[in-house]
Write a protein that holds these residues in place. Structure first.
Motif, PDB file in Angstrom:
ATOM      1  N   UNK A 142      -7.324 -37.194 -16.030  1.00  0.00           N
ATOM      2  CA  UNK A 142      -8.225 -37.757 -17.040  1.00  0.00           C
ATOM      3  C   UNK A 142      -9.677 -37.735 -16.575  1.00  0.00           C
ATOM      4  N   UNK A 143      -9.876 -37.909 -15.269  1.00  0.00           N
ATOM      5  CA  UNK A 143     -11.245 -37.983 -14.740  1.00  0.00           C
ATOM      6  C   UNK A 143     -11.782 -36.633 -14.290  1.00  0.00           C
ATOM      7  N   UNK A 144     -10.923 -35.618 -14.321  1.00  0.00           N
ATOM      8  CA  UNK A 144     -11.341 -34.313 -13.814  1.00  0.00           C
ATOM      9  C   UNK A 144     -12.306 -33.649 -14.793  1.00  0.00           C
ATOM     10  N   UNK A 145     -13.420 -33.152 -14.263  1.00  0.00           N
ATOM     11  CA  UNK A 145     -14.416 -32.482 -15.101  1.00  0.00           C
ATOM     12  C   UNK A 145     -13.918 -31.090 -15.460  1.00  0.00           C
ATOM     13  N   UNK A 146     -14.165 -30.698 -16.717  1.00  0.00           N
ATOM     14  CA  UNK A 146     -13.624 -29.433 -17.207  1.00  0.00           C
ATOM     15  C   UNK A 146     -14.557 -28.245 -16.944  1.00  0.00           C
ATOM     16  N   UNK A 147     -15.430 -28.366 -15.978  1.00  0.00           N
ATOM     17  CA  UNK A 147     -16.333 -27.255 -15.690  1.00  0.00           C
ATOM     18  C   UNK A 147     -15.859 -26.423 -14.506  1.00  0.00           C
ATOM     19  N   UNK A 148     -14.630 -26.701 -14.051  1.00  0.00           N
ATOM     20  CA  UNK A 148     -14.106 -25.986 -12.890  1.00  0.00           C
ATOM     21  C   UNK A 148     -12.601 -25.837 -13.039  1.00  0.00           C
ATOM     22  N   UNK A 149     -12.078 -24.732 -12.549  1.00  0.00           N
ATOM     23  CA  UNK A 149     -10.634 -24.482 -12.674  1.00  0.00           C
ATOM     24  C   UNK A 149      -9.847 -25.366 -11.707  1.00  0.00           C
ATOM     25  N   UNK A 150      -8.633 -25.678 -12.106  1.00  0.00           N
ATOM     26  CA  UNK A 150      -7.727 -26.492 -11.294  1.00  0.00           C
ATOM     27  C   UNK A 150      -6.340 -25.871 -11.386  1.00  0.00           C
ATOM     28  N   UNK A 151      -5.644 -25.847 -10.266  1.00  0.00           N
ATOM     29  CA  UNK A 151      -4.286 -25.296 -10.242  1.00  0.00           C
ATOM     30  C   UNK A 151      -3.281 -26.417 -10.040  1.00  0.00           C
TER      31      UNK A 151
END
Length: 579
Positions: free
Chosen positions: A189-198
């Motif tokens: 929920x707190x992760x910013x959507x400007x970077x990819x995450x696996x």
């Protein structure tokens, strides 16, 4: 005397007093009198001397007894300064003045007692008694306050401990001590959507076997070990969570390491490392993994779940799969998900209805019975089961579909002697309440069980794992219902099991009927099945008959009944016939 000395002493014997008087003789006499009452008495000859003592120790004295008219600093000035240092100091004034003005000023300065000169012994004792009571009350109040503060402090510490316990309960998994699903969702929920995450979603292969074979305690030990081993293999800045039951989630920046290389490393580690021992025998586990990478954290878990499901469908343990939006499996999953929602809505809105297809007696060429087939009506469109049956199975709603079909079909044939068939599933026969449901509906619509045929699939009679479906099939027969085996020949057909259950009808799978007039092999199969069924007093029904040629061939081969579009498509209302 108004106050007993013993009573007074219980109050005063432990108190400390400062007595201020400029008259040396009066001071000496009074001190001699008071020394028998108090634990200690200090003297001062004027206000300035007394104030100096207070500056050194503001909380030294329990009672201050002071004259008013004194050199250097009078009593009233002393009282004001003392109260600045200690607002709670108890004070007794000794004065030769009896004017109202002095009393009022004493009151304004919060004086607790007033003694007139020359000192009357009885008045002195009464005043000291009252002031000593105040000292006792104040000390008790202070003690109570200290106890209360200590209790509050203790409670505060307990609350902090409880907060820690609650925090751990809410954020840590109790078995593996890893962060739990709540923390995973919070992170996403707190992760910013400007970077990819696996995300890597790991599932222990066949964990239910470990649970059932070795018990819950050992299974929990395995979960702990898997979590510990995963953590052991993780690099810095990689997050690990216990997600569901036997599932773990790993989150990381795909720029830090390759997800596929990491998956291979993990699977190699578990192939070589046992998670425990039973009877000195090492126990190993394998893990399957679904991998997804996205800039949108809301998609990560669902995409990883799809990838994991495809890895599992390979039927081989220790597999990993990377989510691919263009994968045909994903497209199929999306269609299934859509139909699950559509089917749920159709059930809720009561748009699942029975359609009735006639079954023809090949001897008389007349309608002998009907099969009740589920359809969904959607804005005038009639949707066939090929679209929604799998959705019903995957959503666990097959029993709901069966019961709705039974209720509506029984209602359509209420008080009529018309023979009709309905499909029931393994899920229905595993349900303890299914037989009771039938009793209720049978009575409600006055249905003769002999007119009802329940069609079952071969997987029910072939299962050795659970005897309950077979038991309930015998209950249905005892109630008067008849049984038909549907799609015979499509699975591991077993005539011995067929005979043991005692089905009255066998429905040949449509693959053998399609184009049978041109297919000698299928003719031989159907003729053989029919002959063997007749020897067991089982009648045969051919499904999906679509042409005159197929029908004539079926009749020639000895099949008892035919059903298909050659005769009539399923209709909303059945035509009358007798049972």
């Amino acid at each position: 005397m108004s106050v007993a000395i013993n009573e007074l002493l219980t109050l005063t014997s432990h108190l400390r007093v400062l007595y201020v008087e400029d008259d040396a003789i009066l001071r000496e006499n009074t001190v001699a009198l008071l020394s028998d009452l108090f634990a200690s008495i200090d003297e001062a000859s004027n206000g300035q001397e007394a104030y100096a003592r207070y500056q050194e120790q503001p909380d030294m004295y329990d009672i201050l007894i002071t004259d008013l008219n004194m050199p250097h600093m009078n009593g009233m000035e002393l009282i004001k300064r003392v109260q600045e240092l200690n607002p709670f100091q108890l004070i007794v004034v000794v004065s030769a003045h009896n004017e109202t003005e002095y009393f009022l000023e004493s009151i304004r300065n919060n004086v607790n007692g007033y003694i007139l000169k020359p000192i009357d012994f009885e008045q002195l004792l009464d005043t000291l008694y009252k002031v000593s009571l105040l000292v006792k009350e104040r000390k008790e109040n202070i003690q109570n306050k200290e106890k209360l503060e200590a209790l509050l402090q203790e409670q505060h510490q307990k609350l902090e401990q409880n907060d820690q316990i609650v925090h751990e309960f809410l954020t840590l998994d109790k078995v593996t001590k890893l962060q739990n699903a709540t923390m995973l969702y919070t992170f996403l929920d707190r992760f910013l959507q400007d970077h990819a995450l696996t995300v890597m979603l790991y599932n222990i292969d066949d964990f239910s076997f470990i649970n059932q074979t070795y018990g819950v305690d050992f299974a929990d030990e395995v979960l702990y070990k898997v979590g510990e081993f995963l953590r052991y293999n993780l690099a810095k800045d990689v997050h690990l969570y216990r997600y569901n039951s036997d599932e773990f989630v790993i989150l990381f920046d795909p720029d830090l390491l390759s997800p596929e290389l990491f998956a291979i490393q993990i699977q190699t580690f578990f192939r070589e490392t046992p998670v425990g021992e039973i009877n000195n025998r090492p126990i190993y586990v394998t893990l399957s993994c679904g991998i997804a990478t996205s800039r949108n954290p809301t998609l990560l878990l669902s995409n990883a779940r799809i990838a994991l499901r495809e890895a599992k469908m390979r039927g081989i343990p220790s597999q990993y799969n990377v989510y691919n939006a263009s994968d045909p499996f994903l497209k199929r999953s999306e269609v299934e998900t859509t139909w699950i929602q559509k089917f749920r809505l159709a059930l809720e809105e009561d748009r699942v209805i029975p359609y009735f297809q006639p079954i023809i007696d090949n001897q008389t060429e007349k309608i002998a019975k009907y099969e009740c087939l589920a359809r969904i009506e959607d804005d005038g469109e009639v949707i066939s089961p090929s679209h929604f049956l799998e959705a019903a199975r995957r959503s666990g709603l097959m029993s709901n579909l069966t019961r709705m079909m039974i209720n509506k079909s029984f209602k359509s044939f209420a008080d009529q002697s018309i023979e009709f068939s309905l499909n029931i599933t393994n899920e229905d026969l595993l349900d303890d309440t299914f037989i009771d449901f039938l009793h209720v509906k049978q009575a409600q619509y006055r249905i003769d069980p002999h007119c009802v045929i329940f069609e079952i699939l071969e997987d029910i009679i072939l299962s050795d794992l659970n005897k309950m479906p077979l038991k309930n099939l015998h209950v249905l027969k005892a109630m008067g219902y008849r049984l038909a085996l549907d799609d015979f020949g499509s699975d591991r057909s077993n005539l011995n099991r067929l005979d043991n259950i005692g089905v009255q009808f066998l429905k040949i799978d449509g693959q053998f009927v399609l184009g049978i007039d041109q297919n000698l092999r299928n003719q031989n199969i159907v003729e053989t099945i029919t002959a063997m069924a007749h020897k067991m007093n089982v009648q045969v029904i051919a499904e999906f008959v679509s042409t005159r040629e197929e029908y004539e061939t079926i009749k020639r081969l000895g099949v008892d009944f035919s059903q298909g579009f050659f005769f009539e498509a399923p209709a909303h209302f059945p035509k009358p016939s007798s049972c």
